[in-house]
Design a protein around this motif. Sequence first.
Motif, PDB file in Angstrom:
ATOM      1  N   SER A  78      86.762 112.124  68.712  1.00 54.62           N
ATOM      2  CA  SER A  78      86.884 111.402  67.442  1.00 54.62           C
ATOM      3  C   SER A  78      85.665 111.623  66.562  1.00 54.62           C
ATOM      4  CB  SER A  78      87.087 109.905  67.701  1.00 54.62           C
ATOM      5  OG  SER A  78      88.293 109.687  68.395  1.00 54.62           O
ATOM      6  N   ASP A  79      84.474 111.609  67.162  1.00 55.88           N
ATOM      7  CA  ASP A  79      83.252 111.817  66.395  1.00 55.88           C
ATOM      8  C   ASP A  79      83.211 113.235  65.820  1.00 55.88           C
ATOM      9  OD1 ASP A  79      82.411 109.266  66.932  1.00 55.88           O
ATOM     10  OD2 ASP A  79      81.160 109.855  68.660  1.00 55.88           O
ATOM     11  N   ARG A  80      83.593 114.189  66.658  1.00 55.75           N
ATOM     12  CA  ARG A  80      83.588 115.580  66.213  1.00 55.75           C
ATOM     13  C   ARG A  80      84.567 115.768  65.060  1.00 55.75           C
ATOM     14  NH1 ARG A  80      80.621 120.029  65.426  1.00 55.75           N
ATOM     15  NH2 ARG A  80      82.104 121.411  64.409  1.00 55.75           N
ATOM     16  N   ARG A  81      85.736 115.157  65.161  1.00 58.52           N
ATOM     17  CA  ARG A  81      86.745 115.278  64.118  1.00 58.52           C
ATOM     18  C   ARG A  81      86.232 114.693  62.803  1.00 58.52           C
ATOM     19  NH1 ARG A  81      92.514 112.111  64.031  1.00 58.52           N
ATOM     20  NH2 ARG A  81      93.540 113.366  62.438  1.00 58.52           N
ATOM     21  N   MET A  82      85.609 113.524  62.851  1.00 54.55           N
ATOM     22  CA  MET A  82      85.087 112.888  61.648  1.00 54.55           C
ATOM     23  C   MET A  82      83.962 113.719  61.041  1.00 54.55           C
ATOM     24  SD  MET A  82      85.344 110.513  59.469  1.00 54.55           S
ATOM     25  CE  MET A  82      86.464 109.389  60.357  1.00 54.55           C
ATOM     26  N   GLN A  83      83.089 114.264  61.894  1.00 54.19           N
ATOM     27  CA  GLN A  83      81.982 115.083  61.404  1.00 54.19           C
ATOM     28  C   GLN A  83      82.494 116.311  60.675  1.00 54.19           C
ATOM     29  OE1 GLN A  83      79.680 117.782  63.967  1.00 54.19           O
ATOM     30  NE2 GLN A  83      77.890 116.502  63.500  1.00 54.19           N
ATOM     31  N   PHE A  84      83.553 116.899  61.204  1.00 56.61           N
ATOM     32  CA  PHE A  84      84.112 118.090  60.570  1.00 56.61           C
ATOM     33  C   PHE A  84      84.563 117.781  59.151  1.00 56.61           C
ATOM     34  CE2 PHE A  84      87.914 120.502  59.386  1.00 56.61           C
ATOM     35  CZ  PHE A  84      87.354 121.763  59.308  1.00 56.61           C
ATOM     36  N   TRP A  85      85.340 116.701  59.000  1.00 56.35           N
ATOM     37  CA  TRP A  85      85.857 116.390  57.680  1.00 56.35           C
ATOM     38  C   TRP A  85      84.762 115.958  56.712  1.00 56.35           C
ATOM     39  CZ3 TRP A  85      89.933 118.494  56.199  1.00 56.35           C
ATOM     40  CH2 TRP A  85      91.017 118.685  57.058  1.00 56.35           C
ATOM     41  N   GLU A  86      83.690 115.369  57.194  1.00 57.91           N
ATOM     42  CA  GLU A  86      82.608 114.952  56.310  1.00 57.91           C
ATOM     43  C   GLU A  86      81.750 116.137  55.873  1.00 57.91           C
ATOM     44  OE1 GLU A  86      80.568 112.026  58.568  1.00 57.91           O
ATOM     45  OE2 GLU A  86      81.930 110.395  58.015  1.00 57.91           O
ATOM     46  N   SER A  87      81.681 117.195  56.708  1.00 56.58           N
ATOM     47  CA  SER A  87      80.792 118.307  56.420  1.00 56.58           C
ATOM     48  C   SER A  87      81.496 119.507  55.799  1.00 56.58           C
ATOM     49  CB  SER A  87      80.099 118.763  57.711  1.00 56.58           C
ATOM     50  OG  SER A  87      81.067 119.232  58.636  1.00 56.58           O
ATOM     51  N   THR A  88      82.826 119.590  55.910  1.00 54.64           N
ATOM     52  CA  THR A  88      83.538 120.769  55.415  1.00 54.64           C
ATOM     53  C   THR A  88      83.470 120.870  53.907  1.00 54.64           C
ATOM     54  OG1 THR A  88      85.637 121.957  55.445  1.00 54.64           O
ATOM     55  CG2 THR A  88      85.756 119.587  55.238  1.00 54.64           C
ATOM     56  N   ASP A  89      83.587 122.107  53.407  1.00 57.42           N
ATOM     57  CA  ASP A  89      83.588 122.340  51.966  1.00 57.42           C
ATOM     58  C   ASP A  89      84.976 122.138  51.360  1.00 57.42           C
ATOM     59  OD1 ASP A  89      81.249 125.072  52.347  1.00 57.42           O
ATOM     60  OD2 ASP A  89      80.887 122.944  51.947  1.00 57.42           O
ATOM     61  N   PHE A  90      85.991 122.044  52.230  1.00 59.45           N
ATOM     62  CA  PHE A  90      87.341 121.844  51.727  1.00 59.45           C
ATOM     63  C   PHE A  90      87.525 120.429  51.193  1.00 59.45           C
ATOM     64  CE2 PHE A  90      88.090 125.114  55.044  1.00 59.45           C
ATOM     65  CZ  PHE A  90      88.532 126.116  54.204  1.00 59.45           C
ATOM     66  N   TYR A  91      88.369 120.305  50.191  1.00 59.33           N
ATOM     67  CA  TYR A  91      88.740 118.980  49.721  1.00 59.33           C
ATOM     68  C   TYR A  91      89.818 118.438  50.648  1.00 59.33           C
ATOM     69  CZ  TYR A  91      86.235 120.082  45.433  1.00 59.33           C
ATOM     70  OH  TYR A  91      85.268 120.414  44.529  1.00 59.33           O
ATOM     71  N   LEU A  92      89.546 117.274  51.219  1.00 59.69           N
ATOM     72  CA  LEU A  92      90.412 116.708  52.242  1.00 59.69           C
ATOM     73  C   LEU A  92      91.843 116.541  51.766  1.00 59.69           C
ATOM     74  CD1 LEU A  92      90.892 115.415  54.969  1.00 59.69           C
ATOM     75  CD2 LEU A  92      90.011 113.261  54.055  1.00 59.69           C
ATOM     76  N   HIS A  93      92.035 116.005  50.575  1.00 62.21           N
ATOM     77  CA  HIS A  93      93.397 115.731  50.131  1.00 62.21           C
ATOM     78  C   HIS A  93      94.184 117.016  49.877  1.00 62.21           C
ATOM     79  CE1 HIS A  93      91.296 116.299  46.292  1.00 62.21           C
ATOM     80  NE2 HIS A  93      92.470 116.600  45.769  1.00 62.21           N
ATOM     81  N   ILE A  94      93.490 118.092  49.484  1.00 61.50           N
ATOM     82  CA  ILE A  94      94.163 119.377  49.264  1.00 61.50           C
ATOM     83  C   ILE A  94      94.626 119.957  50.593  1.00 61.50           C
ATOM     84  CG2 ILE A  94      93.833 121.755  48.495  1.00 61.50           C
ATOM     85  CD1 ILE A  94      91.933 120.698  46.379  1.00 61.50           C
ATOM     86  N   ILE A  95      93.755 119.926  51.586  1.00 59.10           N
ATOM     87  CA  ILE A  95      94.101 120.459  52.897  1.00 59.10           C
ATOM     88  C   ILE A  95      95.233 119.674  53.531  1.00 59.10           C
ATOM     89  CG2 ILE A  95      93.262 120.817  55.257  1.00 59.10           C
ATOM     90  CD1 ILE A  95      92.245 122.869  53.286  1.00 59.10           C
TER      91      ILE A  95
END
Length: 263
Positions: free
Chosen positions: A4-21
């Motif tokens: 869960s921590d790894r998953r959250m870290q990925f979305w917080e650090s990625t350059d992608f826009y979450l809602h687009i992905i």
Amino acid sequence: MNFSDRRMQFWESTDFYLHIIRDAPFGFAHHEIVLDDSGIPVDYRFLDANKAFGEFTGLRKEQFLGKMVREVFPGIEQDDFDWIGFYGRIALEGGEKEFEQYFGFLDKWYKIHVFSNERMYFTTLVIDITVSKKQTEELENFFAVNPDMMIIADFDANFVKINDAWSQILGYSQADLKKKKFLDFIHKDDIESTLRVMENLADGEDVLNFVNRYQCKNGSYRYIEWRSHPIGNLIYAAARDITDRMLADIKLREREADFADIF
């Protein structure tokens, strides 16, 4: 770090826009590669995925998120394609690849873009191309078994695709034919009528029962009867060698003319 921590870290650090992905029409999934004691990739874990990834694979998120691929698809290491090894090299060495591959477990073809921005992790962007692949296979099979001369050409008279009947009837190899335009093989007296027919096709009209002469490799000519249909900037056509029928008709007309001269 847990899943869960790894998953959250990925979305917080990625350059992608979450809602687009999340709402993208292509499948998206992020993974962590798993190594054995000697550093060889032996598995990978699904860390996250969007809705389209589930739709393309037919899996619900609870069936794969946080799980190893060998758990989701038991026996995947025996597949013809080395999924774990291929993705493992990307995750360990970096870079990106784009490829098309059949996945037997789901009986589907996918176009996949895979990349890694962090060692031990990789991301896949996936499109289901099963329908187009099957259509292509059906077209290939149709071309292969059809005794007629089959062709896909453009309006600049370039061969796009032809079947073996061309070689059997005209004597040229497919490679020799494709080095030239199809107009290069047409009898000079039939060029003008052929160009008129191509104009009709360019206007969106079907052409049926059009006959012209094509030169064979030995220098002789064969009468070819065409049925053609335009789609976009391409011509789809099928043709038959009617030389014997045409020569018989010509001989009959000559006899009738000779008979008329006598009387």
